[in-house]
Design an enzyme around this catalytic site. Structure first.
Site, mmCIF file in Angstrom:
data_model
loop_
_atom_site.group_PDB
_atom_site.id
_atom_site.type_symbol
_atom_site.label_atom_id
_atom_site.label_comp_id
_atom_site.label_asym_id
_atom_site.label_seq_id
_atom_site.Cartn_x
_atom_site.Cartn_y
_atom_site.Cartn_z
ATOM 1 N N LYS A 147 -2.984 5.159 9.040
ATOM 2 C CA LYS A 147 -1.789 4.303 9.056
ATOM 3 C C LYS A 147 -0.611 4.773 9.765
ATOM 4 O O LYS A 147 0.070 4.057 10.279
ATOM 5 C CB LYS A 147 -1.403 3.778 7.601
ATOM 6 C CG LYS A 147 -2.620 3.015 6.862
ATOM 7 C CD LYS A 147 -2.618 2.877 5.386
ATOM 8 C CE LYS A 147 -3.745 2.255 4.862
ATOM 9 N NZ LYS A 147 -3.825 2.145 3.347
ATOM 10 N N GLN A 157 -0.414 4.719 -1.891
ATOM 11 C CA GLN A 157 -2.115 4.695 -1.641
ATOM 12 C C GLN A 157 -2.695 4.795 -2.963
ATOM 13 O O GLN A 157 -2.535 5.550 -3.687
ATOM 14 C CB GLN A 157 -2.340 5.894 -0.814
ATOM 15 C CG GLN A 157 -3.680 6.099 -0.246
ATOM 16 C CD GLN A 157 -4.080 4.737 0.760
ATOM 17 O OE1 GLN A 157 -3.285 4.177 1.656
ATOM 18 N NE2 GLN A 157 -5.447 4.514 0.823
ATOM 19 N N ASP A 202 1.301 -4.279 0.949
ATOM 20 C CA ASP A 202 0.024 -4.283 0.552
ATOM 21 C C ASP A 202 -0.366 -5.918 -0.119
ATOM 22 O O ASP A 202 -1.317 -6.137 -0.298
ATOM 23 C CB ASP A 202 -0.308 -3.303 -0.592
ATOM 24 C CG ASP A 202 -0.902 -1.994 -0.050
ATOM 25 O OD1 ASP A 202 -1.639 -2.173 0.888
ATOM 26 O OD2 ASP A 202 -0.764 -1.084 -0.652
HETATM 27 N N1 GUN Z 1 -6.823 2.375 -1.100
HETATM 28 C C1 GUN Z 1 -7.811 1.926 -0.384
HETATM 29 N N2 GUN Z 1 -7.231 0.817 0.032
HETATM 30 C C2 GUN Z 1 -6.201 0.493 0.027
HETATM 31 C C3 GUN Z 1 -5.107 -0.454 0.537
HETATM 32 O O1 GUN Z 1 -5.370 -1.232 1.214
HETATM 33 N N3 GUN Z 1 -3.812 -0.271 0.035
HETATM 34 C C4 GUN Z 1 -3.446 0.931 -0.692
HETATM 35 N N4 GUN Z 1 -2.236 0.783 -1.164
HETATM 36 N N5 GUN Z 1 -4.410 1.766 -1.261
HETATM 37 C C5 GUN Z 1 -5.762 1.599 -0.896
#
Ligand code: GUN
Length: 296
Positions: A54, A98, A121
């Protein structure tokens, strides 16, 4: 039937390129640089790898990004304090905590502490509620990516029967709600099937568009679909494969060969839905930065 393979890598790259260009214009015309903050708690290798991907996407798009890593022993209060700082930081337009968080931390409480305007998100209950009633909202990235895959592949959804298999808060429920809206690229008749459905095939056989997000290999096989179906496979599963260097390969939730032979179009795994999630995170962050600049 010769099915079309929906190329998620190409569509994701196109979206990131659009975001990059629009970010350049936003900088030039309004002196605004979209900013995205990542919070990692603990040493989960998969989480670290996701956040690195990311961060790289932020760099590509011309965003400012910052990552804070807290130890697995961090208290809920420390995490909430970090989020609070970013909530009031005018240079940060998106906050991504995350997941998963360590067991002693209440994930819902952390998600709800993020300003809904910075919730890139799309997990905050305010954004979930807005999605359901058709108001402008930050949408969760994976379902928003599925919507873009369908739109940009020219797949008609209006009046079609979409069957979603799986009812997670991250994929099944939001994609059902996105495609249900009376809007361009949506307006579908939607059924959500899940683990309590006795005979899943009775639902999947009715699908014009089938979206599968169960996390289970071979959830859908060729006998469970009709000819000409469009299939979106959200699964990412490791299966043992001695012929591969790593000893495994990645497959989706759908029997790709069998179902692909009957489908009009299908997403591969890898290279279908997967790459779309980060592209939509970039799009959400740009949208949040623009909205902040407009004072909305
Ligand atoms: N962990 C796995 N996928 C995601 C996601 O799309 N967002 C977040 N914040 N954590 C994750």
């Amino acid at each position: 039937m010769q099915s079309n393979i929906i190329d998620g890598r190409a569509i994701s790259a196109a979206i990131k390129e659009e975001v990059r260009e629009q970010t350049r214009a936003l900088k030039e015309e309004r002196r605004i640089v979209p900013g995205l903050a990542f919070l990692l708690v603990g040493e989960n290798a998969a989480s670290q790898s996701y956040v690195r991907s990311k961060e790289r996407a932020c760099e590509l798009c011309g965003f400012h990004s910052t990552t804070v890593t807290l130890p697995a022993t961090a208290s809920e209060e420390e995490i909430l304090a970090r989020v609070d700082n970013w909530n009031i930081d005018p240079d940060i337009h998106g906050i991504l905590v995350q997941l998963p968080l360590p067991d002693h931390v209440d994930e819902d409480r952390v998600i709800e502490s993020i300003s809904p305007l910075k919730d890139v998100d799309g997990f905050h209950p305010v954004n979930v509620g807005k999605l359901v009633i058709g108001q402008e909202a930050l949408l969760p990235c994976t379902p928003a990516g599925i919507h873009q895959l369908l739109l940009r592949s020219g797949i008609e959804t209006a009046g079609k029967h979409v069957v979603v298999v799986g009812r997670s808060n991250i994929v099944g429920k939001p994609i059902a709600n996105i495609l249900l809206q009376k809007a361009a690229g949506a307006n579908a008749v939607v059924t959500v099937a899940h683990s309590a459905a006795g005979d899943i095939a009775a639902y999947t056989r009715q699908a014009d568009i089938l979206i599968v997000a169960t996390g289970r290999v071979n959830t859908v096989t060729a006998d469970m679909v009709k000819d000409g179906v469009v299939v979106v496979d959200v699964g990412i599963n490791r299966v043992e494969d001695a012929s591969r260097e790593k000893g495994y390969r990645i497959v989706g939730d759908v029997d790709y060969e069998g179902v692909g032979a009957k489908a009009a179009a299908i997403t591969p795994v890898p290279g279908g839905v997967g790459p779309m999630t980060i592209a939509m995170l970039m799009q959400n962050t740009l949208n949040a930065a623009r909205r902040a600049a407009d004072g909305r």
